[in-house]
Design a protein around this motif. Sequence first.
Motif: not given
Length: 95
Positions: A36-41
């Motif tokens: 989720a963090e990677l997708a947001a970035k």
Amino acid sequence: AVRSAIDEKLAAHGITYRQFQVIAWLAHEGRQLSQAELAAKMLIEPPTLVGLLDRMEQQAWIERVACPGDRRKKLIRPAPAAEAVWETMVEVLVS
């Protein structure tokens, strides 16, 4: 235009812009990130990221590990083979 130029340079080495983004974010953060963090970035939806991560995992560029504090979360970290890929990316982009 920038994305197209990067994609064109990396394509000759079998690397896509999105793969570059994954490894670059992991290198930049210096740690593992949740999907989720990677997708947001990357400014994409988490389900869109899954297929990309599947391919990168098959290439042994990343590893998915269970989050110790939350079984539902998967953490993404670079696999040992990612170091050579990252070096190639940097070399291609600075030339």
